[in-house]
Design a protein around this motif. Structure first.
Motif, PDB file in Angstrom:
ATOM      1  N   ASN A 208       0.729  -1.288  -0.116  1.00 17.00           N
ATOM      2  CA  ASN A 208       0.128   0.026  -0.029  1.00 17.00           C
ATOM      3  C   ASN A 208       0.892   1.278   0.203  1.00 17.00           C
ATOM      4  OD1 ASN A 208      -1.759   2.040   0.580  1.00 17.00           O
ATOM      5  ND2 ASN A 208      -2.723   1.197   2.253  1.00 17.00           N
ATOM      6  N   SER A 209       0.729   1.925  -0.940  1.00 17.82           N
ATOM      7  CA  SER A 209       1.554   3.128  -1.370  1.00 17.82           C
ATOM      8  C   SER A 209       1.556   4.151  -0.412  1.00 17.82           C
ATOM      9  CB  SER A 209       1.400   3.707  -2.699  1.00 17.82           C
ATOM     10  OG  SER A 209      -0.006   4.082  -3.038  1.00 17.82           O
ATOM     11  N   ASP A 210       0.140   4.313   0.384  1.00 15.21           N
ATOM     12  CA  ASP A 210      -0.187   5.432   1.336  1.00 15.21           C
ATOM     13  C   ASP A 210       0.080   5.074   2.769  1.00 15.21           C
ATOM     14  OD1 ASP A 210      -1.186   6.971  -0.623  1.00 15.21           O
ATOM     15  OD2 ASP A 210      -3.340   5.914  -0.732  1.00 15.21           O
ATOM     16  N   TYR A 211       0.501   3.582   3.225  1.00 14.66           N
ATOM     17  CA  TYR A 211       0.663   3.198   4.461  1.00 14.66           C
ATOM     18  C   TYR A 211       2.224   3.663   4.998  1.00 14.66           C
ATOM     19  CZ  TYR A 211       0.653   0.421   8.627  1.00 14.66           C
ATOM     20  OH  TYR A 211       0.695  -0.052   9.823  1.00 14.66           O
ATOM     21  N   SER A 212       1.882   3.999   6.370  1.00 12.26           N
ATOM     22  CA  SER A 212       3.328   4.528   7.058  1.00 12.26           C
ATOM     23  C   SER A 212       3.204   4.075   8.485  1.00 12.26           C
ATOM     24  CB  SER A 212       3.622   5.981   7.027  1.00 12.26           C
ATOM     25  OG  SER A 212       2.630   6.702   7.636  1.00 12.26           O
ATOM     26  N   ILE A 213       4.384   3.815   9.052  1.00  8.91           N
ATOM     27  CA  ILE A 213       4.463   3.263  10.432  1.00  8.91           C
ATOM     28  C   ILE A 213       4.554   4.465  11.248  1.00  8.91           C
ATOM     29  CG2 ILE A 213       5.567   1.723  12.101  1.00  8.91           C
ATOM     30  CD1 ILE A 213       6.536   0.354   9.351  1.00  8.91           C
ATOM     31  N   VAL A 214       3.830   4.324  12.377  1.00  6.72           N
ATOM     32  CA  VAL A 214       3.901   5.410  13.522  1.00  6.72           C
ATOM     33  C   VAL A 214       4.635   4.917  14.857  1.00  6.72           C
ATOM     34  CG1 VAL A 214       3.027   7.228  14.832  1.00  6.72           C
ATOM     35  CG2 VAL A 214       2.130   6.607  12.660  1.00  6.72           C
ATOM     36  N   LEU A 215       5.735   5.560  15.199  1.00 13.26           N
ATOM     37  CA  LEU A 215       6.472   5.031  16.305  1.00 13.26           C
ATOM     38  C   LEU A 215       6.956   6.117  17.483  1.00 13.26           C
ATOM     39  CD1 LEU A 215       9.287   2.841  14.612  1.00 13.26           C
ATOM     40  CD2 LEU A 215       7.296   2.185  15.478  1.00 13.26           C
ATOM     41  N   GLY A 216       7.583   5.733  18.320  1.00 12.98           N
ATOM     42  CA  GLY A 216       7.700   6.890  19.272  1.00 12.98           C
ATOM     43  C   GLY A 216       9.118   7.382  19.406  1.00 12.98           C
ATOM     44  N   ASN A 217       9.958   6.335  20.205  1.00 10.62           N
ATOM     45  CA  ASN A 217      11.380   6.746  20.490  1.00 10.62           C
ATOM     46  C   ASN A 217      12.263   6.144  19.699  1.00 10.62           C
ATOM     47  OD1 ASN A 217      13.919   7.687  21.295  1.00 10.62           O
ATOM     48  ND2 ASN A 217      13.532   7.172  23.434  1.00 10.62           N
ATOM     49  N   LEU A 218      12.873   6.481  18.516  1.00 12.00           N
ATOM     50  CA  LEU A 218      13.767   5.734  17.968  1.00 12.00           C
ATOM     51  C   LEU A 218      15.152   5.555  18.428  1.00 12.00           C
ATOM     52  CD1 LEU A 218      13.379   7.564  14.166  1.00 12.00           C
ATOM     53  CD2 LEU A 218      12.450   5.165  14.729  1.00 12.00           C
ATOM     54  N   ASN A 219      15.454   6.262  19.429  1.00  7.00           N
ATOM     55  CA  ASN A 219      16.790   6.071  20.111  1.00  7.00           C
ATOM     56  C   ASN A 219      16.583   5.240  21.196  1.00  7.00           C
ATOM     57  OD1 ASN A 219      18.189   7.893  18.192  1.00  7.00           O
ATOM     58  ND2 ASN A 219      17.099   9.329  19.411  1.00  7.00           N
ATOM     59  N   ALA A 220      15.464   4.591  21.713  1.00  7.71           N
ATOM     60  CA  ALA A 220      15.382   3.632  22.880  1.00  7.71           C
ATOM     61  C   ALA A 220      16.208   2.328  22.515  1.00  7.71           C
ATOM     62  CB  ALA A 220      13.993   3.299  23.028  1.00  7.71           C
ATOM     63  N   MET A 221      16.977   2.082  23.581  1.00 10.29           N
ATOM     64  CA  MET A 221      17.890   0.758  23.406  1.00 10.29           C
ATOM     65  C   MET A 221      17.518  -0.154  24.651  1.00 10.29           C
ATOM     66  SD  MET A 221      21.520   2.248  22.891  1.00 10.29           S
ATOM     67  CE  MET A 221      22.267   1.010  22.357  1.00 10.29           C
ATOM     68  N   LYS A 222      17.527  -1.652  24.116  1.00 11.64           N
ATOM     69  CA  LYS A 222      17.018  -2.640  24.868  1.00 11.64           C
ATOM     70  C   LYS A 222      17.858  -3.881  24.742  1.00 11.64           C
ATOM     71  CE  LYS A 222      12.202  -1.140  25.737  1.00 11.64           C
ATOM     72  NZ  LYS A 222      12.389  -0.631  26.954  1.00 11.64           N
ATOM     73  N   ASP A 223      17.850  -4.761  25.691  1.00  8.68           N
ATOM     74  CA  ASP A 223      18.474  -5.928  25.574  1.00  8.68           C
ATOM     75  C   ASP A 223      17.105  -7.125  24.823  1.00  8.68           C
ATOM     76  OD1 ASP A 223      19.381  -8.804  25.546  1.00  8.68           O
ATOM     77  OD2 ASP A 223      20.304  -8.418  27.507  1.00  8.68           O
ATOM     78  N   ILE A 292       8.164   6.206   8.031  1.00 10.60           N
ATOM     79  CA  ILE A 292       7.955   6.334   9.486  1.00 10.60           C
ATOM     80  C   ILE A 292       7.894   7.598   9.981  1.00 10.60           C
ATOM     81  CG2 ILE A 292       8.972   5.716  11.507  1.00 10.60           C
ATOM     82  CD1 ILE A 292      10.489   3.094  10.614  1.00 10.60           C
ATOM     83  N   SER A 293       7.152   7.819  10.957  1.00 18.09           N
ATOM     84  CA  SER A 293       6.821   9.344  11.430  1.00 18.09           C
ATOM     85  C   SER A 293       6.630   8.706  12.970  1.00 18.09           C
ATOM     86  CB  SER A 293       5.579   9.974  10.929  1.00 18.09           C
ATOM     87  OG  SER A 293       4.564   9.194  11.316  1.00 18.09           O
ATOM     88  N   LEU A 294       6.765   9.897  13.860  1.00 18.92           N
ATOM     89  CA  LEU A 294       7.082   9.843  15.417  1.00 18.92           C
ATOM     90  C   LEU A 294       5.619  10.281  15.968  1.00 18.92           C
ATOM     91  CD1 LEU A 294      10.785  10.375  15.821  1.00 18.92           C
ATOM     92  CD2 LEU A 294       9.446   8.129  15.460  1.00 18.92           C
ATOM     93  N   ASP A 295       5.326  10.004  16.869  1.00 17.66           N
ATOM     94  CA  ASP A 295       3.952  10.624  17.793  1.00 17.66           C
ATOM     95  C   ASP A 295       4.141  10.281  19.218  1.00 17.66           C
ATOM     96  OD1 ASP A 295       1.314  11.152  19.032  1.00 17.66           O
ATOM     97  OD2 ASP A 295       0.595  10.791  17.098  1.00 17.66           O
ATOM     98  N   SER A 296       4.191  11.456  19.948  1.00 20.66           N
ATOM     99  CA  SER A 296       4.470  11.488  21.357  1.00 20.66           C
ATOM    100  C   SER A 296       3.451  10.668  22.193  1.00 20.66           C
ATOM    101  CB  SER A 296       4.249  13.056  21.734  1.00 20.66           C
ATOM    102  OG  SER A 296       3.039  13.167  21.680  1.00 20.66           O
ATOM    103  N   ARG A 297       2.313  10.230  21.664  1.00 19.50           N
ATOM    104  CA  ARG A 297       1.582   9.495  22.272  1.00 19.50           C
ATOM    105  C   ARG A 297       2.147   8.003  22.282  1.00 19.50           C
ATOM    106  NH1 ARG A 297      -3.827  10.916  18.943  1.00 19.50           N
ATOM    107  NH2 ARG A 297      -2.221  10.730  17.159  1.00 19.50           N
ATOM    108  N   ASN A 298       3.098   7.813  21.583  1.00 24.75           N
ATOM    109  CA  ASN A 298       3.966   6.445  21.670  1.00 24.75           C
ATOM    110  C   ASN A 298       5.037   6.192  22.452  1.00 24.75           C
ATOM    111  OD1 ASN A 298       2.051   5.186  19.710  1.00 24.75           O
ATOM    112  ND2 ASN A 298       3.135   5.647  17.970  1.00 24.75           N
TER     113      ASN A 298
END
Length: 342
Positions: A208-223, A292-298
């Motif tokens: 789908n050419s219109d779909y994008s993913i919405v995330l929060g913090n790209l710099n979060a690190m985890k094991d 991908i875009s970011l949203d504070s709600r995430n």
């Protein structure tokens, strides 16, 4: 006679994986599920084991129901893997998270004490029990003896569970293994979790050419590790009637940004980043499309520090420890979702 196992949360990622492992060993498996999860048997169907086990509808917060099941079942081993497992949701529903996670453990342990004290238990723990840390704590490596200090309701419920387990070990000599598990992923992860959001999201982007993913913090690190690999250590703990707690993780940190790069790299999409902070966007380098875009709600109310597991503890107990990075299993997750056409 083959060992008899009871699994709570059998419709989830970990429950279905341990069920498959036990069945492969010729053992008998009974799984408990909530009415609300009755339409969530897709993992068991996908693994081809739905018709090889016994399923019982039950409320794990009901002591009476659990007592009757244990009295009638004569189980050698119990794996308690049910509960609220989405940390971000625990900020919005703290009481519900604590109630489901903690009261269920109380009920299971009390039911075992009264009805089946010979039964060995494996009760899933979480690395979210670690939270606050000293400024001098530079390596952020954790084992089961490290300082606890949860900073979210989910972690608080698991810290309570550790204390409840210690109580039943000391007073009633119940044998309880508690793997304190860091993040672990597979193609069977739920849609609300970040790795699955990315693996299924990239498939939607391809379709789908219109779909994008919405995330929060790209710099979060985890094991982040492999759920299939983690399950092997739950199996070993149970088979050896291990009594105690141990951390289960890879000892390696991976950022959300690294996972994003790996997902798009796997499907052949070159990406680039523009903007800063919550204004940052991940674009398709070839056509400029926003992926991908970011949203504070995430964003979490408070982000857990980037702790990682001390693999030495697990190696000392079992002779080995998880080593597979989440980046190693991204191809399996994307291929699964490509096949499913999500």
């Amino acid at each position: 006679m083959p060992a008899s196992n009871l699994i709570t949360g059998i419709t989830g990622q970990d429950g279905s994986l341990i069920a498959k492992r036990l069945l492969e060993q010729g053992q008998r498996v009974t799984g408990l599920f909530r009415r609300s999860s009755a339409d969530n048997f897709w993992r068991l169907k996908e693994m081809g084991i739905l018709d090889k086990l016994t399923l019982l509808e039950a409320d794990i917060e009901s002591f009476g129901e659990l007592g009757n099941i244990l009295e009638n079942g004569k189980f050698d081993k119990i794996f308690h893997l049910a509960g609220s497992s989405f940390t971000a949701e625990s900020f919005r529903k703290p009481w519900q998270t604590f109630s489901l996670n903690t009261f269920a453990v109380f009920h299971i342990l009390e039911a075992v004490r009264l009805k089946s004290p010979h039964t060995h238990l494996t009760i899933a723990g979480s690395s979210e029990v670690f939270g606050e840390f000293e400024s001098s704590d530079v390596d952020l490596i954790r084992d089961s003896s490290s300082r606890f200090g949860p900073i979210n309701p989910y972690g608080l419920s698991h810290l309570s569970n550790l204390q409840i387990m210690n109580y039943y070990r000391e007073l009633y000599s119940l044998r309880i293994a508690c793997p304190i598990m860091f993040n672990h992923e597979s193609e069977y992860r739920g849609e609300q979790f970040l790795t699955k959001k990315l693996s299924s999201g990239v498939v939607r982007i391809l379709e789908n050419s219109d779909y994008s993913i919405v995330l929060g913090n790209l710099n979060a690190m985890k094991d982040w590790g492999s759920a299939k690999e983690f399950i092997e250590f739950l199996y070993l703990a149970s088979e050896n009637s291990f009594d105690g707690s141990f951390v289960l993780g890879t000892g390696h940190l991976t950022s959300v940004r690294e996972i994003v790069s790996r997902v798009f790299e796997y499907v052949g999409i070159e990406i680039e980043s523009i903007g800063d902070g919550l204004e940052e966007k991940i674009l398709n380098r070839e056509n400029g499309r926003v992926l991908i875009s970011l949203d504070s709600r995430n964003l979490r109310v408070k982000e857990t520090p980037p702790f990682k597991a001390d693999r030495i503890e697990c190696k000392n107990i079992f002779g080995d420890a998880p080593s597979k990075s989440v980046l190693d299993i991204i191809p399996d997750m994307v291929e699964f979702d490509l096949r499913k056409g999500r």
